[in-house]
Each structure stands twice: as C-alpha cells, then as structure tokens.
Scaffold this active site. Structure first.
Site, PDB file in Angstrom:
ATOM      1  N   ASN A  13       0.829  -1.221   0.000  1.00 46.61           N
ATOM      2  CA  ASN A  13       0.000   0.000   0.000  1.00 46.61           C
ATOM      3  C   ASN A  13       0.859   1.266   0.000  1.00 46.61           C
ATOM      4  OD1 ASN A  13       0.916   0.064   2.583  1.00 46.61           O
ATOM      5  ND2 ASN A  13      -1.069   0.275   3.563  1.00 46.61           N
ATOM      6  N   ALA A  73       8.424 -12.663   7.998  1.00 48.15           N
ATOM      7  CA  ALA A  73       9.563 -11.817   8.385  1.00 48.15           C
ATOM      8  C   ALA A  73       9.426 -11.407   9.839  1.00 48.15           C
ATOM      9  CB  ALA A  73       9.605 -10.568   7.506  1.00 48.15           C
ATOM     10  N   TYR A 119       7.302  -2.830  18.907  1.00 47.38           N
ATOM     11  CA  TYR A 119       7.635  -3.456  17.617  1.00 47.38           C
ATOM     12  C   TYR A 119       8.111  -4.896  17.849  1.00 47.38           C
ATOM     13  CZ  TYR A 119      10.147  -4.224  13.207  1.00 47.38           C
ATOM     14  OH  TYR A 119      10.601  -4.747  12.027  1.00 47.38           O
TER      15      TYR A 119
END
Ligand code: UDP
Length: 322
Positions: A32, A117, A149
C-alpha cells in the site's frame, strides 16, 4: 511457481521481487506504499511474470484471492523503522499483528507455504553475542514504545508457530538483522542511508548516544539469496532462523567509515538520544547474530564484506541523490 510478496515495493521486498522475476517465477506484489515506493518496482512493471496490487494486507477479500492463487507467500509487509514505529505506534501494532494474522489464516485455509519476516529486535536488550534463535528475550517496560515493535513481531512468531503445531501449516520465521543496500530509505530512522546522505552532502553525521552501540549489517542481496534458499528448504519448516551479517561495528566507527568511503568533510556529531527520539527511549547496545542455524539449513550465510556493501550502497545514493 507463483510467489506472493507482501510489502514487495519496499526495500527488501523489491530486491527479492527483482531476483525472483529474473529467475522466471511468477511474482505478485501487494503493497500500500506506506513506506514502500513505486520507484522500487518500476523496472518490473513491464515484465509479463510480474503483477502489482496496490492495497493493504488488512483487506481480507483481496488477500484471500491472492493467497489462493499463489504457491508460496513471503510476508514482508510491516510497519518498520524505529522512527516510524515511535511516530505511529498504534497503526504499527495493528499492521504488524493483524496483517500477519490475515496472512496466516488464509495460508492455512489454502495450505500454502509461508515465510514470515521477523526481526532481530525480538531479542531485546542483550549484551552477549552471538544471539541464538533459542535465547531468552529481554524487553523494557511498555511505556518505552520501542518495544512494541519487538512484542508485535513476537506475537507474529507465536501465531505462526501455533499454526504450524496445531494445523501443520508450513511456516518459516526469519529474523532479519540490520539489512542495508540500494533502495533503503533513511526516512524512517535507518542509520546507513541517513549517514550516507549526510556524508554525501557534507552535513554533520548524526551519531545517537555515544556511538559505542554496535550492529552488524547485511547486504540485501545476501538476504534475498537466503530467502530464495529458505523458500525451498523443507528442513526449515516450523523453524525460527536468523539472517544477518558477520562484522560487528560500533556506530561511531560506522560514521567514520562512511565518511571516508564518501570522501566527505562532514563532522561527526554526537546527538543525545532524547534529542533524536524523545524521552523514554532505549537503544539496543549490541546486536550480533549466530548464523549457525542458517548455515546448517541452507548451506549459506551472508558473506559480503561490510565495506563492499557500503560502497555499493554509496554508489546507489550517488546515482539517486533524492
Ligand atoms: N542511529 C544513529 N544515527 C541515526 C540513526 C540511527 O546513530 O541517524 C543509531 C541508532 O541509535 C542505533 C543504530 O544507529 O543504535 C541503528 O539504528 P537503526 O534505526 O538503523 O536500526 P536499529 O538497529 O536500531 O533497529
């Protein structure tokens, strides 16, 4: 073979798409363009075996159709970069947890192999080296948003492993250490493109903290090579594996090296962390991967010397000053 790359207009994804298209795979990219860029895949748009979809991985209808049509999914789409995550904590958590959940759910329904990932961030604040895949993980408190994160990516790892254990889904989790090379942008915090741009403009090179924190850096072409081998590696199914570079370097020494390789007259400026990232920031002071497991699985581990990697990256930035 048909491969879907989520986040394939990003730095690692577009380098991977280049290599797979060249090898004759049919490659579909969904991105995106939040942090990716059309420039990264411009060279591929004319190729018959390349398709690009501009959409979010949170669009379940689109994702279901794409996963159904492909044989293997390489899930790279994520909110990345320390700066980006600190500035966009909520959307980062949402993309990184929900997006992976969507990928895994449809991969399971259609029984497709999926490479997820993850990141060296999941190790947290270790000081020992090298970091092995079964090491304990050490985080700071949730008020230090940086760890969101790592925590989100860790949830992705747990979810992927749970799909593997309970549904026999073919998953491989790869933890990328700092990856560098052409097309990486410094806009979201990454140190090497920032230092190179600063050095090429003879501006101060901004070393955060006292610069004694260390990293290893991996050439993106080595990462791509490792991913292509992992895609076909049955022994890697259900495993978590590091992908990283070998040479440990302190960030202040990295600044000096880049300055020298760029023939720059930049000063090297030490910037307190507070000024760079605000209060409540914690850096990771050391980060070196064990590559034993990667070697044993695919017979390869990243081996391009750091100065060669930096030279190639500097060359790219000389050609693309903007
Ligand atoms: N860093 C720096 N100057 C910059 C950007 C980053 O000194 O302009 C430092 C950062 O504090 C960290 C290292 O470089 O110690 C690597 O930062 P990056 O954001 O690239 O990746 P990280 O390893 O922290 O995820």
């Amino acid at each position: 073979m048909n491969v879907l790359i989520t986040g394939g207009a990003g730095f690692i994804g577009s380098n991977l798409a280049d290599a797979l298209v060249e090898k004759g795979y049919s490659v579909t990219v969904i991105d995106n363009l939040t942090t990716g860029s059309l420039d990264n895949i411009r060279g591929l748009q004319e190729r018959a075996n390349f398709h690009y979809i501009n959409d979010t991985i949170l669009n379940e209808d689109v994702m279901e159709g794409l996963i159904k049509k492909n044989d293997c999914i390489i899930h790279l789409a994520a909110a990345v970069g320390v700066k980006y995550v600190l500035e966009n904590p909520l959307t980062s958590i949402e993309t990184n947890i929900k997006g992976t959940e969507v990928v895994l759910r449809f991969s399971n329904i259609y029984k497709k192999r999926v490479l997820i990932a993850s990141t060296s961030e999941v190790y947290g604040k270790h000081m020992h080296a090298p970091l092995k895949e079964d090491d304990n993980l050490i985080y700071g408190p949730p008020s230090t948003m940086r760890w969101s994160y790592a925590a989100a990516k860790l949830v992705d790892e747990f979810t992927a492993l749970a799909y593997h254990r309970t549904k026999k889904l073919e998953i491989v989790i790869f933890r990328c250490f700092n990856t560098i090379g052409p097309r990486q942008t410094g806009l979201y915090g990454m140190v090497v493109p920032r230092f190179i741009k600063q050095a090429l403009r003879d501006e101060p090179i901004t070393v955060y903290g006292d610069g004694t924190q260390t990293r290893t850096f991996t050439y993106v072409k080595d990462v791509v090579n490792a991913l292509i081998l992992l895609m076909a590696c049955d022994k890697a199914i259900g495993e978590v594996v590091n992908i990283g570079g070998q040479e440990e370097i302190a960030i202040k020494d990295l600044a000096g090296l880049i300055k020298r390789l760029c023939n720059s007259s930049s000063e090297i400026a030490l910037i307190p962390y507070d000024n760079a990232y605000g209060k409540d920031f914690e850096d990771m002071m050391r980060r070196v991967p064990s590559l034993e497991k990667l070697e044993s699985l695919i017979g390869f581990s990243p081996n391009t010397p750091l100065d060669e990697t930096l030279r190639a990256t500097i060359e790219y930035f000389r050609r693309h000053p903007d």
